[in-house]
Design a protein around this motif. Structure first.
Motif, PDB file in Angstrom:
ATOM      1  N   UNK A   4       0.827  -1.211   0.000  1.00 54.33           N
ATOM      2  CA  UNK A   4       0.000   0.000   0.000  1.00 54.33           C
ATOM      3  C   UNK A   4       0.860   1.259   0.000  1.00 54.33           C
ATOM      4  N   UNK A   5       2.002   1.197   0.654  1.00 54.06           N
ATOM      5  CA  UNK A   5       2.914   2.336   0.645  1.00 54.06           C
ATOM      6  C   UNK A   5       3.457   2.613  -0.743  1.00 54.06           C
ATOM      7  N   UNK A   6       3.786   1.543  -1.470  1.00 49.79           N
ATOM      8  CA  UNK A   6       4.283   1.695  -2.836  1.00 49.79           C
ATOM      9  C   UNK A   6       3.190   2.275  -3.731  1.00 49.79           C
ATOM     10  N   UNK A   7       1.970   1.776  -3.586  1.00 46.99           N
ATOM     11  CA  UNK A   7       0.856   2.290  -4.392  1.00 46.99           C
ATOM     12  C   UNK A   7       0.592   3.750  -4.071  1.00 46.99           C
ATOM     13  N   UNK A   8       0.609   4.121  -2.786  1.00 45.85           N
ATOM     14  CA  UNK A   8       0.381   5.515  -2.403  1.00 45.85           C
ATOM     15  C   UNK A   8       1.468   6.426  -2.973  1.00 45.85           C
ATOM     16  N   UNK A  10       3.235   5.892  -5.726  1.00 52.22           N
ATOM     17  CA  UNK A  10       3.023   5.996  -7.161  1.00 52.22           C
ATOM     18  C   UNK A  10       1.855   6.936  -7.486  1.00 52.22           C
ATOM     19  N   UNK A  11       0.802   6.892  -6.666  1.00 50.88           N
ATOM     20  CA  UNK A  11      -0.343   7.782  -6.911  1.00 50.88           C
ATOM     21  C   UNK A  11       0.025   9.237  -6.672  1.00 50.88           C
ATOM     22  N   UNK A  16      -2.686  10.923 -12.450  1.00 48.66           N
ATOM     23  CA  UNK A  16      -3.611  10.485 -13.498  1.00 48.66           C
ATOM     24  C   UNK A  16      -4.063   9.044 -13.285  1.00 48.66           C
ATOM     25  N   UNK A  17      -3.394   8.304 -12.410  1.00 56.00           N
ATOM     26  CA  UNK A  17      -3.787   6.929 -12.119  1.00 56.00           C
ATOM     27  C   UNK A  17      -4.949   6.832 -11.130  1.00 56.00           C
TER      28      UNK A  17
END
Length: 84
Positions: A4-8, A10-11, A16-17
């Motif tokens: 979740x940290x990696x996804x946050x 990247x967002x 735009x994701x």
């Protein structure tokens, strides 16, 4: 670092994701809700075989079990099958 940290991260770098994640999450949620509705409301599914082994025989002739009907008004249907 957790997933979740990696996804946050990247967002934050690629805003735009965000709509992509919203629509994918909404689609997954709606499909799970529909699957739950099918499992609980469909007369073809028998959860209690001891007390109600054939639930399709207990349907009323004017009971709507489909999610929506396009051309059929279930309240005006006449009984066309025998009682079991």
């Amino acid at each position: 670092m957790s997933m979740l940290g990696v996804v946050a991260k990247q967002l934050r770098n690629h805003p735009a994701l965000i709509p992509l994640f919203i629509f994918i999450g909404g689609g997954a949620t709606m499909s799970m809700l529909y699957l739950g509705r099918l499992a609980l409301k469909n007369p073809d599914v028998s959860w209690d075989r001891k007390n109600n082994p054939e639930p399709w025989n207990k349907l009323a002739h004017n009971q709507q079990y489909k999610l929506f009907s396009i051309n059929t008004d279930y309240s005006e249907l006449k009984k066309d099958r025998p009682d079991f």
